[in-house]
Design a protein around this motif. Sequence first.
Motif, PDB file in Angstrom:
ATOM      1  N   UNK A 111       0.828  -1.205   0.000  1.00 21.17           N
ATOM      2  CA  UNK A 111       0.000   0.000   0.000  1.00 21.17           C
ATOM      3  C   UNK A 111       0.865   1.259   0.000  1.00 21.17           C
ATOM      4  N   UNK A 112       1.908   1.262   0.833  1.00 22.77           N
ATOM      5  CA  UNK A 112       2.782   2.427   0.909  1.00 22.77           C
ATOM      6  C   UNK A 112       3.548   2.625  -0.400  1.00 22.77           C
ATOM      7  N   UNK A 113       4.095   1.533  -0.933  1.00 27.80           N
ATOM      8  CA  UNK A 113       4.842   1.634  -2.188  1.00 27.80           C
ATOM      9  C   UNK A 113       3.946   2.125  -3.319  1.00 27.80           C
ATOM     10  N   UNK A 114       2.773   1.552  -3.432  1.00 33.95           N
ATOM     11  CA  UNK A 114       1.857   1.949  -4.496  1.00 33.95           C
ATOM     12  C   UNK A 114       1.430   3.414  -4.359  1.00 33.95           C
ATOM     13  N   UNK A 115       1.260   3.875  -3.129  1.00 37.64           N
ATOM     14  CA  UNK A 115       0.889   5.279  -2.932  1.00 37.64           C
ATOM     15  C   UNK A 115       1.978   6.217  -3.421  1.00 37.64           C
ATOM     16  N   UNK A 116       3.228   5.725  -3.454  1.00 40.43           N
ATOM     17  CA  UNK A 116       4.363   6.508  -3.915  1.00 40.43           C
ATOM     18  C   UNK A 116       4.677   6.272  -5.392  1.00 40.43           C
ATOM     19  N   UNK A 117       3.904   5.413  -6.032  1.00 38.66           N
ATOM     20  CA  UNK A 117       4.094   5.140  -7.454  1.00 38.66           C
ATOM     21  C   UNK A 117       5.107   4.060  -7.755  1.00 38.66           C
TER      22      UNK A 117
END
Length: 480
Positions: A272-278
């Motif tokens: 979730x965190x990685x995806x939020x950062x692209x």
Amino acid sequence: MIKLTLLSGILLAAAAIAGPAFAQDGGPEARPIYDRSAVLPDHVPTSDDVLRIPVPADYNAPEGSFVLVGGRLFDGTGKPARPATVVVEGKTITAILGPEETNWPKEAVVYDVTGKTVMPGLIDLHTHLSFLTGKDLASAFSNANYSSVESTMRALLRMKTYLQSGVTSVRDVGSHGDVPFVLKAKQATGEIPGPRIFAAGQLITQTGGHGAIHAFQPGYPEVADKNPNAMVRIASGPDEWREAVRIQFAKGADLIKVASEYTQDEITAAVDEAHSLGLPVTVDAETQYIDMAIKAGVDSIEHPLPRSDTAVSLMAKRGIASVPTLVAYRVIVRGSGGYFGSTSRRFELNEEIHEAMVAKMRRAGVKLGIGLDVVALAGTDFLPGSYIDELESFMRIGFTKTEALVAATKTGAEILRMGDRLGTIETGKLADIIVVDGNPDEDLAALRKVRTAFVNGRLMLQDGRLYQPPHEEVPLPWQD
């Protein structure tokens, strides 16, 4: 080799271990990946990596132009090779001309590649540029594991070998501290020769997880599990997994690499965190941990390790790619008989099981890319043979030579989330090009004869040797 009946039993057992509780299609728990390329208008130039940061139009572009004349073009799209002339201006492929056409820039440097094949540079989706080799492996606590200088030297030597083997992009899925990020920046500006680097930074795992031994440093207990120079970062609980992701992002990561073991909450938080950062997420996992990763919403899964039929089906449905690294496990199995002493490899390993798993993923429609992971025993000394061996592995599970080479170029770029800029020789793409003395689409062994390589439009390999332009003197301040 075991019988197929026994193989089926093992795979069923793996499914039982995984359990039906995880591999279900309720949709990913983590938010979708933030598409950075969609944020800015198309006319705004961005960096040539996953971060897509706004940059000047001529960012990292070399001056001048060149053409490759007289060769046969294998463009990486899957089309048959054909006679063609390739025109490059700066870092960009600006035209693909017929063999009789000559309308290229007058000042262009002309390379006669008659009798050779021009093709996209190869991509290795699984490397650890700074990982220990040889005698250093005898002690994970050796100085070589914590010195950023030694780590950098190992990585530089490997970058040279990759380039000489026709590899123009590598996905580094775990290296020491800031080493891969510094080398990425230096390579991008042409200061050092080598392939493009797409870096994950430190591998993220839990205490006792896969690779955790490489996080500890005797004598420094207060930073033992968060040693900034280590190639692994240990995190406990969802908040620490998010923080570990943010640290790699702050360093300039192009992706995040995680490894089992972990809880569902931990892997979901990281994705979730990685995806939020692209940033995409890839995972080294097995059995139930693959199910957890799928449930979280990872983007790719490394290695040919056991997973259930449901997991394979969900990978195909959700577009989760696989980088099987068959050659790495062949080296392990034939060299020592197995992967010993690891709590994350509690299952049988043999070549028939591995190829059967990858064949199953192919039949299901899972996207498969080429990655080697052959760095621990002899570094990159096995190249280019190890790359050819992986391509031949793909052929044994049903790929044609052309399809295997497409997996090595176009598909690799897509898994990197760089398919719009790399992986094929087409107008508008970045000029990552190799020239091969032979026809690799007919005989893979021709890849042992990579004579010339351009990365980002820069000549970096000439006549099979590393090329760097001569030093240009800068006048002293008081000189005209």
